[in-house]
Design a protein around this motif. Structure first.
Motif, short mmCIF file in Angstrom:
data_model
loop_
_atom_site.label_atom_id
_atom_site.label_comp_id
_atom_site.label_asym_id
_atom_site.label_seq_id
_atom_site.Cartn_x
_atom_site.Cartn_y
_atom_site.Cartn_z
N UNK A 1 72.91 15.39 94.87
CA UNK A 1 71.46 15.46 94.74
C UNK A 1 70.93 16.79 95.27
N UNK A 2 71.42 17.18 96.45
CA UNK A 2 70.94 18.42 97.06
C UNK A 2 71.35 19.63 96.21
N UNK B 1 72.04 19.68 92.99
CA UNK B 1 71.28 19.65 91.74
C UNK B 1 69.89 20.22 91.95
N UNK B 2 69.25 19.85 93.07
CA UNK B 2 67.90 20.33 93.34
C UNK B 2 67.88 21.85 93.34
N UNK B 3 68.90 22.45 93.96
CA UNK B 3 68.97 23.92 94.02
C UNK B 3 69.11 24.52 92.62
N UNK C 1 68.00 23.14 89.88
CA UNK C 1 66.83 22.83 89.06
C UNK C 1 65.70 23.84 89.26
N UNK C 2 65.67 24.50 90.43
CA UNK C 2 64.53 25.39 90.70
C UNK C 2 64.41 26.50 89.65
N UNK D 1 63.17 25.14 86.30
CA UNK D 1 61.73 24.87 86.21
C UNK D 1 60.98 26.17 85.92
N UNK D 2 61.37 27.24 86.63
CA UNK D 2 60.71 28.53 86.43
C UNK D 2 60.90 29.01 84.99
N UNK E 1 66.41 16.79 82.81
CA UNK E 1 67.14 16.20 83.93
C UNK E 1 67.87 14.93 83.50
N UNK F 1 66.48 14.88 92.45
CA UNK F 1 66.75 16.31 92.61
C UNK F 1 65.68 17.13 91.91
N UNK F 2 65.26 16.66 90.73
CA UNK F 2 64.25 17.40 89.97
C UNK F 2 62.92 17.47 90.72
N UNK F 3 62.48 16.32 91.26
CA UNK F 3 61.19 16.34 91.98
C UNK F 3 61.30 17.18 93.25
N UNK F 4 62.48 17.16 93.88
CA UNK F 4 62.67 18.04 95.04
C UNK F 4 62.53 19.49 94.61
N UNK F 5 63.10 19.81 93.45
CA UNK F 5 63.00 21.18 92.94
C UNK F 5 61.55 21.53 92.58
N UNK F 6 60.80 20.54 92.07
CA UNK F 6 59.39 20.78 91.76
C UNK F 6 58.63 21.13 93.05
N UNK G 1 59.89 22.48 95.71
CA UNK G 1 60.32 23.84 96.10
C UNK G 1 59.62 24.88 95.22
N UNK G 2 59.61 24.62 93.90
CA UNK G 2 59.03 25.59 92.96
C UNK G 2 57.54 25.79 93.23
N UNK H 1 56.19 25.87 95.97
CA UNK H 1 56.06 26.74 97.13
C UNK H 1 56.07 28.21 96.76
N UNK I 1 53.04 14.14 93.77
CA UNK I 1 53.64 13.93 92.45
C UNK I 1 54.94 13.14 92.56
#
Lengths: 218, 184
Positions: free
Chosen positions: A140-141, A143-145, A147-148, A151-152, A186, B10-15, B17-18, B20, B42
């Motif tokens: 999860x952690x 993947x989050x990295x 995904x950033x 998103x951009x 996702x 993970x996606x919402x965590x990235x949202x 972060x983004x 920020x 959100x």
């Protein structure tokens, strides 16, 4: 998947294992927050530049990676200058720039797989207490990295498409399609992970487990 | 948790972060106005209580790892000793309560304005009332600021956060119309 920030290489930082690098980063970031002396912070910033360059990546490329962070830093610095005073603003900017460079040096030299492995080890004790599943938590952690930047990237694509249709940049008109698109991506990613046989065993409901594992595409 | 749950968390965590990276407006005292608290709302509104709180926990794990994921490039263990730590840790509870209320209000047959209003309320209770309680208590007791002063310092952010709650609710209603996500 999106390109990771990690670059292959043989620099000293590449050869250090991920765990000590992350521990070092956490310590440096913590210590720097208690340093207010501008000369010491300037030295830390210079050291960070040297460390970042020692990974073999050119300054131009590092600058491109950190452009977003630089904009935020500039705004923060100007605001601090205006609201508090010059020396504080310089200290804040130097401190954050040094931390960002150190963090980026670690990111550039640590592959996603290495990072996940370290996280699994960190989450290990919690798993033994029955609090969480270390492999899933680490995934999860990581993947989050990943995904950033995705998103951009999607945000830029939507903004370009809207501009091409003559629409003005409106945050709300961007937010809804952006959220929908990244949620869809996702879910596609989750299916791809399932198809590659993750998690190795356990609570995967409804998914076929006898599919032979294929090597992940590069 | 299924792999889809993991991916959405993970996606919402990235949202968060983004959000920020969208330039923050730092106020004196070092507590910046950022869009990240909208990301927390959100997370609760879109994913529900447990997965919403999990998304925030992922962000906190990234902070602890020393990555500059908070607004203004902040990160590292020092954040947990700073003046805003109460707000950061309060995010977990905020996302949970927001998601819980959104779940309670769940009613697809209601009209869009009613649902938007309900979700706004959920975001205000979770993302403002509960969050400020955590943040103010931290400032008052751990930062030795005193309740009155901590309250006065924090209250300046409420109008901005109410606006964020409205935007979060509007976005959530439209997003959930396009993709079906169960709140859990």
């Amino acid at each position: 998947m999106i390109a990771a920030l990690a670059r292959p290489g043989t620099s000293p930082l590449h050869r250090i294992a991920a765990a000590p690098k992350l521990a070092g980063l956490a310590i440096v970031a913590t210590v720097l927050f208690f340093v207010d002396e501008p000369r010491l912070l300037a030295a830390a910033f210079a050291a960070a530049l040297v460390v970042a360059r020692s990974t073999g990546t050119r300054f131009a490329e590092i600058g491109r990676d950190l452009r977003g962070a630089a904009v935020v830093l500039a705004v923060l610095g100007l605001a601090d200058w205006w609201l508090i005073d010059g020396p504080t603003a310089i200290a804040v900017v130097l401190r954050l720039a040094a931390i960002a460079l150190f963090a980026h040096a670690v990111t550039m030299t640590t592959s996603t797989a290495e990072l996940t492995e370290v996280l699994e080890r960190i989450f290990g004790p919690a798993e033994r207490l029955g609090l969480l599943d270390a492999a899933r938590a680490a995934l999860t952690v990581t993947l989050a990295l990943r995904f950033v930047p995705l998103i951009v990237e999607e945000a830029n694509a939507i903004r370009e498409a809207q501009a091409a249709r003559g629409l003005d940049a409106s945050p709300l008109a961007l937010a809804v399609p952006l959220m929908v698109r990244v949620i869809v991506r996702s879910e596609a990613l989750a299916d791809a992970i399932d198809a590659r046989g993750f998690p190795p065993e356990g609570a995967r409901r409804g998914a076929a487990r006898h599919i032979p594992a294929r090597p992940p595409s590069p | 948790m299924t792999t889809r749950d993991i991916s959405l968390v993970a996606l919402m965590a990235a949202v968060i972060v983004a959000l920020g990276v969208v330039p923050a407006i730092p106020l004196a005292g070092g507590v910046p106005i950022t869009l990240q608290s909208m990301g927390v709302m959100l997370a609760g509104l879109v994913l529900g209580p447990r997965r919403g709180a999990a998304a925030v926990l992922v962000v906190i794990a990234l902070v602890a790892l020393g990555l500059p994921v908070l607004a203004g490039g902040r990160g590292g263990l020092a954040v947990f000793a700073g003046p805003t730590a109460g707000f950061l840790l309060g995010w977990v509870l905020a996302a949970f309560v927001t998601g819980f209320l959104a779940q309670v209000f769940e009613a697809p047959e209601k009209s869009t304005p009613v649902r938007t209003l309900q979700l706004t309320l959920a975001a205000i209770v979770g993302g403002i009332v509960v969050l400020y309680l955590c943040g103010i208590l931290w400032l008052a007791f751990f930062m030795k600021m005193g309740l009155a002063k901590a309250f006065a310092v924090s209250i300046a952010f409420v109008p901005g956060d109410v606006a964020k709650a409205v935007v979060a609710a509007l976005v959530t209603v439209q997003v959930r119309r396009a993709v079906a996500i169960e709140r859990k």
